[in-house]
Design an enzyme around this catalytic site. Structure first.
Site, short mmCIF file in Angstrom:
data_model
loop_
_atom_site.label_atom_id
_atom_site.label_comp_id
_atom_site.label_asym_id
_atom_site.label_seq_id
_atom_site.Cartn_x
_atom_site.Cartn_y
_atom_site.Cartn_z
N HIS A 1 38.28 33.58 39.74
CA HIS A 1 37.59 32.31 39.68
C HIS A 1 37.25 31.81 41.08
O HIS A 1 37.76 32.32 42.07
CB HIS A 1 38.44 31.25 38.97
N GLU B 1 27.25 31.83 47.18
CA GLU B 1 25.98 32.55 47.12
C GLU B 1 25.70 32.99 45.68
O GLU B 1 26.51 33.69 45.08
CB GLU B 1 26.01 33.79 48.02
N HIS C 1 30.93 39.92 46.23
CA HIS C 1 31.71 40.08 47.46
C HIS C 1 32.17 38.73 48.00
O HIS C 1 31.68 37.68 47.59
CB HIS C 1 30.89 40.80 48.54
N HIS D 1 31.40 32.89 52.66
CA HIS D 1 30.90 32.67 51.29
C HIS D 1 31.46 33.66 50.28
O HIS D 1 32.06 34.67 50.63
CB HIS D 1 29.36 32.67 51.25
N GLU E 1 42.55 33.32 47.70
CA GLU E 1 43.74 33.44 46.86
C GLU E 1 43.85 34.86 46.33
O GLU E 1 42.93 35.36 45.67
CB GLU E 1 43.69 32.45 45.69
N ARG F 1 29.25 44.60 36.35
CA ARG F 1 28.83 43.84 37.53
C ARG F 1 28.86 42.35 37.24
O ARG F 1 28.59 41.90 36.15
CB ARG F 1 27.43 44.25 37.97
N GLU G 1 37.93 26.71 38.65
CA GLU G 1 39.17 25.95 38.62
C GLU G 1 38.95 24.59 39.28
O GLU G 1 38.17 24.47 40.24
CB GLU G 1 40.28 26.70 39.34
N ARG H 1 42.30 39.33 42.00
CA ARG H 1 43.51 40.04 41.60
C ARG H 1 43.69 41.28 42.49
O ARG H 1 42.70 41.95 42.82
CB ARG H 1 43.43 40.45 40.13
#
Length: 368
Positions: A309, A281, A150, A218, A122, A146, A355, A65
């Site tokens: 997601h 990862e 990343h 990743h 996305e 947390r 998803e 987001r």
């Protein structure tokens, strides 16, 4: 092929009073629970599993987001050379989705349709956040929220690329010269998400960096129990363990998974992983699996929100979801739930959302 339609027909038959004949069996309500119905159910489940091929699955995208799409698009396009391959607008629901990829001459998935790719980013924009002075995303790296850690981009010349970012005014969480690890850096995007930078391990060209050779390598998420998480991603989603990195001094282990179908690839060898796209990862901090006081990681969708997601694209959406159902997955959204009948969401062992969409290059479904 016989898959979900056959399975659903037989399931509905069990609840009816009139007998029907399927595959040579006359099924009556009084046979439910009997050996013959068990055998038939097991056979149909196997047919469902055979109707979807996990080796065709792709780790398609990671969703984040964002506050301001103009700022975020500029950051990823101008600094990283990413291409906006697809934009989906949902004005009735007041949000837009932006899909970014590496699509240059040397890109791993150059020219492919967006659902047939790996390494897609996305960005989700909920209308109005760009004008809200109080809106701030949860980047996933601050306690007690947390979870997501990343995204990572691998580049052909990391020293030169970091110099370029610094000259462009990009902020860093960690520069190459910081700390003990001198071969990785972390840049910060406009929302404060961490973008790890690594070297592709391909030959370097002096004084030159080629954005067409970059990889969306990743996505990192923290997990509580590696045994449970590895089982989920390997057995349920069909991923392979590509590499393991243990850091005993810091008491954590990294597991890298993905869909690698190269017949010459040796599982957990790590060979070539830095130059891949579509790698997941999993970070395990030792002891969390047995800590009774550890409440688990934030999934990014509870408040405060940020990461949304990861997504896999599959060869046959109905059959894949039927396979997941037969394996007892936890659902966040089934295909039949809500208005969007072309996406599903399952939950992993830490309640991160996964998803599931149709690979439109294999079979047309949503026509995004």
């Amino acid at each position: 092929m016989l898959y979900i339609s056959a399975f659903s027909k037989v399931s509905r038959t069990f609840s009816r009073q009139t007998p029907r004949n399927y595959f040579g069996y006359s099924i009556r309500p009084n046979l439910v629970g009997s050996r013959i119905s068990q055998i038939l159910n097991q056979s149909l489940i196997q047919l469902v599993k055979m109707s979807t091929d996990v080796t065709s699955y792709k780790f398609n995208h990671t969703m984040l987001r964002i506050k301001d799409p103009q700022a975020s698009l500029k950051f990823y396009q101008e600094n990283f050379g990413m291409k906006l391959i697809r934009q989906l607008d949902f004005p009735e629901a007041k949000f837009s989705l932006y899909f970014l990829v590496f699509d240059g001459a040397k890109a791993a998935n150059a020219g492919k349709e967006w659902t047939d790719r790996e390494g897609v980013l996305e960005l989700t924009h909920n209308y109005g956040t760009e004008n809200d002075p109080d809106y701030k995303v949860n980047t996933g790296n601050t306690d007690p929220y947390r979870g997501f850690g990343h995204i990572c981009v691998s580049v052909d010349n990391i020293e030169l690329f970091c110099d370029k970012l610094e000259a462009n005014g990009v902020k860093f969480q960690k520069k190459l010269t910081d700390g003990r690890q001198k071969d990785i850096a972390f840049a910060l995007d406009p929302d404060g998400y961490w973008v790890e930078l690594i070297w592709t391990r391909t030959p370097k060209t002096e004084n030159f960096t080629d954005a067409s050779a970059y990889r969306m390598n990743h996505t990192m998420i923290r997990v509580k129990d590696p045994k449970k998480s590895l089982k989920f991603y390997q057995e349920i989603l069909g991923m392979k363990l590509l590499r393991t990195a243990e850091h005993a001094n810091a008491k954590f282990t990294l597991y890298f998974l993905g869909y690698n179908n190269d017949p010459n690839f040796v599982e957990n060898s790590g060979v070539g992983v830095h130059n891949f796209e579509g790698v997941l990862e999993l970070t395990w901090n030792w002891g969390t699996e047995s800590d009774s006081e550890f409440k688990g990681y934030h999934n990014g969708n509870d408040e405060p929100q940020g990461f949304g997601h990861i997504c896999i694209s599959v060869d046959d959406l109905d059959a894949a979801c039927a396979r997941f159902d037969s394996m007892g997955v936890k659902w966040k959204k089934r295909l039949t739930d809500g208005r969007m009948k072309n996406v599903a969401f399952i939950l992993d062992e830490d309640n991160y959302w996964v998803e599931v969409i149709q690979n439109e290059a294999i079979k047309k479904n949503a026509n995004w």
